[in-house]
Scaffold this active site. Structure first.
Site, PDB file in Angstrom:
ATOM      1  N   ASP A 138      14.953  22.205   2.262  1.00 52.87           N
ATOM      2  CA  ASP A 138      14.966  22.548   3.629  1.00 52.87           C
ATOM      3  C   ASP A 138      15.793  24.310   2.850  1.00 52.87           C
ATOM      4  O   ASP A 138      16.899  23.989   2.120  1.00 52.87           O
ATOM      5  CB  ASP A 138      16.004  21.944   4.658  1.00 52.87           C
ATOM      6  N   GLN A 162      10.143  20.036  18.381  1.00 54.00           N
ATOM      7  CA  GLN A 162       8.885  20.012  18.944  1.00 54.00           C
ATOM      8  C   GLN A 162       9.040  20.858  20.263  1.00 54.00           C
ATOM      9  O   GLN A 162       7.548  21.290  19.383  1.00 54.00           O
ATOM     10  CB  GLN A 162       8.795  18.669  20.408  1.00 54.00           C
ATOM     11  N   THR A 163       9.534  21.274  20.435  1.00 49.31           N
ATOM     12  CA  THR A 163       9.035  22.945  21.705  1.00 49.31           C
ATOM     13  C   THR A 163       9.860  23.668  20.612  1.00 49.31           C
ATOM     14  O   THR A 163       9.399  25.046  21.073  1.00 49.31           O
ATOM     15  CB  THR A 163      10.703  22.760  22.380  1.00 49.31           C
ATOM     16  N   ASP A 221      19.231  14.973   7.766  1.00 51.38           N
ATOM     17  CA  ASP A 221      20.135  14.601   7.625  1.00 51.38           C
ATOM     18  C   ASP A 221      20.050  14.144   9.504  1.00 51.38           C
ATOM     19  O   ASP A 221      20.559  13.879  10.688  1.00 51.38           O
ATOM     20  CB  ASP A 221      21.438  15.836   8.089  1.00 51.38           C
TER      21      ASP A 221
END
Length: 682
Positions: free
Chosen positions: A310, A380-381, A518
């Site tokens: 990340d 998702q959005t 996480d």
């Protein structure tokens, strides 16, 4: 490649390597392990024990020199004890770590409440708590069970579990909502929902793991054990056939010398140290504050080909702050500022809080409006916002906001793309703000690439490890940061399913993948990855899915985990090389002792000029026994790891442990022979 905190923790653990209590416990355990069931787990040491018993029977029956026979028997017995001691001391260190964890587990009384909002309070023993119960914990009280905070925030001292003295902030509705039983609330008050059954808490599982209750051999360890067993069987057949072969040339072989030859032929050094190396690998991970759920996880970390990292917190410092409001043409800066602030009032992320802070600094008044409905960010959005009094404000990734506006039938000004590219090319993250059908502008979020990270990635590349940066940023920002950090590849505008798809694609190509996560949405990818490092501060689902948990919740710890895994593999390989190499000198000690009397030409093999055949045998056996405890510190600490290519590592280890394994025994056996002459006479 290792970080300073990891090194410091490892040094603190090593300082207690030969603690008196640990040594005493290991000595007792070494004798308790003298059972057939335990010895048969190591074919090499089982053969040595069989040789010990056979030598004792031969000597007791009056065959040959009694003093020599009992000396051989005693040395062989001590060899088995030293092998048991190596394993026992590694286990004793694990039990010491478990004892410190057990002190954190207290018999607590919990304040159980009816709902997340509170309600009637009932005091119950912590052992009676069940998943789904709500518990209230105030300042100065201990957290009675594992759970997820559902209301409030608090600073918590987790030193009893993680070893870190600095308190940490835990807050409901964030990715740092997890709490661990046995930790202490230092300030404020929280209500958390219990997630673990009694006896199945995180602390309970940690204790079981470090005590070795779930210790299982790794695939590589099993393969090496099978190889050692095959070698032992081969040498057993060879030695058993020697009397018949010697009979053809008129030589009668002393059975005690045959036993000594067998023990010197088989790889007793690695046979005695192999269990300790495996246990020590998990202990080293624990010293780095990483809880490995199995030895296999540690070992696989040393073999990974691809790291999915990340961006936030691993490659950058993870402290993205709003720095500039960029309004589009015709939009007042104050209008953009106020809209961005309204959309961020309920945003618990550091980015959201920084937008509110910047807006206040520029004159905005942060008053939460009535009847506001806040829209939470989702993967998702990829946007969040607020609906209030006929106003619909959204902020998020550029493409997500553009799609939101276009879905309402509006068009987007070409100027927006220019603004986004301008911010992104500078390595910052553009956050687009819209109200209704109109895009207002861009908020610039700035982060900084960690110092030295580019050099670490270069080291990984030299070892053949590919690095892939995962970020929710747009492709331009991702490309700029990837170039600055020196990663091999990146995934921009990443969603949880993108991580999972990339892991599966890499694995389909025969590569091993490691990743960090996480959140609950990371759980599928963590479970799919060969090494899944979950953050202790993350959700319970993430911690259950991963095969490792970082108690410090530092995403960059994945680099240290790779180091621990590499060190595990290198240590086992180096000591195996040394064990096989040092057999060469023992051949030159034992073979002349067997045949020199009957075949004078065999005396030419006595290159060490040992004083007598019996002294040669005793010297070789004594060295064979003493080398095991001499190598215990190296087995437990691990061979020093320097990031380099596999070829360079092989060359270095062959030089040190291969050539060294040949030369050291020659010198040591000669010195032992001289000591025997000085003590017993020629």
């Amino acid at each position: 490649m290792s970080t300073i905190p990891v090194i410091e923790k490892r040094e603190r653990a090593d300082a207690k390597l030969f603690d008196g209590a640990v040594l005493l416990a290991a000595m007792r355990a070494a004798f308790l392990k003298l059972t057939p069931r335990h010895l048969l787990r190591s074919p090499v040491m089982a053969v040595v024990m069989g040789g010990t018993l056979l030598a004792a029977v031969i000597t007791a029956s009056g065959h040959g020199n009694a003093g020599f026979g009992w000396a051989v028997t005693a040395i062989l017995f001590v060899t088995v004890l030293f092998g048991n001691f190596a394993e026992a001391i590694a286990e004793a260190r694990g039990r010491g770590q478990a004892a410190s964890l057990r002190r954190a587990r207290k018999d607590l009384v919990a304040r159980r409440v009816e709902t997340a909002l509170g309600g009637r309070e009932t005091r119950v023993p912590a052992a009676e708590l069940r998943p789904g119960d709500f518990v209230l914990v105030s300042e100065g009280e201990f957290v009675p069970a594992d759970g997820e905070i559902v209301r409030g925030l608090a600073t918590i001292n987790e030193a009893a579990v993680t070893g870190e003295s600095a308190p940490v902030l835990r807050e409901a509705g964030t990715d740092r909502s997890g709490v661990i039983g046995g930790t202490r609330v230092l300030s404020d008050e929280i209500v958390f929902k219990v997630t673990a059954e009694p006896g199945q808490s995180f602390l309970d599982r940690m204790i079981a793991l470090v005590e070795g209750a779930n210790r299982q051999k790794t695939p590589n360890e099993i393969a090496l054990t099978l190889l050692l067993a095959a070698m032992t069987l081969t040498f057993l057949i060879v030695v058993a056939s020697l009397p018949a072969i010697a009979g053809f040339v008129g030589v009668t072989l002393d059975p005690l010398l045959l036993i000594a030859l067998l023990v010197c032929l088989i790889p007793t050094t690695i046979g005695g140290l192999l269990p300790a190396i495996g246990i020590a690998g998990m202990n080293r991970a624990m010293s780095a504050n990483v809880l490995a759920k199995s030895g296999k996880a540690v070992e696989v970390a040393g073999d990974v080909d691809v790291l999915l990292l990340d961006k936030t917190g691993t490659i950058t410092y993870g402290d993205r702050q709003a720095t500039v409001f960029h309004p589009l043409a015709g939009i007042d800066r104050a209008q953009l500022r106020d809209a961005a602030m309204l959309a961020s009032l309920a945003d618990p992320t550091p980015e959201g809080k920084s937008i509110v802070k910047l807006a206040r600094q520029q004159g905005a008044v942060a008053v939460e409006p009535e009847d506001a409905h806040f829209i939470a960010f989702t993967a998702q959005t990829r946007m969040s916002g607020v609906d209030l009094a006929g106003r619909n404000i959204r902020k998020g990734a550029g493409d997500a906001i553009v799609a939101y506006v276009q879905a309402q039938g509006a068009t987007v000004s070409p100027e927006l793309n220019g603004r986004i590219e301008e911010v992104a090319r500078g390595g910052a993250t553009p956050l687009v703000v819209a109200e209704g059908r109109h895009v207002l502008g861009v908020v610039e979020l700035s982060d900084v690439v960690k110092q030295g990270i580019k050099e670490k990635f270069a080291q990984l590349r030299a070892m053949g490890i590919k690095t892939v940066m995962i970020t929710g940023d747009n492709p331009l920002t991702a490309a700029a940061i990837a170039a600055e950090a020196g990663v091999d590849d990146y995934i921009a505008q990443a969603r949880p399913e993108d991580k999972l798809a990339r892991i599966r694609a890499e694995q389909a190509g025969g590569r091993l993948v490691a990743m960090v996560g996480d959140g609950t949405n990371d759980a599928p990818a963590l479970a799919q990855a060969d090494v899944g490092l979950a953050m202790n501060s993350g959700t319970q689902a993430a911690k259950e899915a991963g095969n490792m948990v970082d108690l410090d919740s530092d995403p960059a710890k994945l680099l240290a985990v790779v180091e621990v895994g590499k060190q595990q593999l290198i240590t086992r390989g180096a000591l195996t090389t040394f064990s096989l190499a040092n057999d060469v000198s023992k051949y030159f000690a034992i073979l002349p002792a067997l045949f020199a009397a009957a075949i004078p030409s065999m005396a030419a093999l006595n290159v060490m000029h040992l004083s007598s055949p019996r002294h040669a045998v005793l010297a070789a056996l004594i060295f064979n026994a003493l080398i095991i405890p001499a190598l215990i510190p190296l087995a437990l600490r691990g061979v020093r790891f320097r990031p380099s290519s596999a070829t360079a590592l092989l060359r270095r280890n062959m030089l040190i442990y291969g050539l060294g394994g040949v030369l050291l025994p020659f010198a040591a056996i000669k010195l032992i022979d001289l000591a025997l002459v000085a003590t017993l006479g020629a």
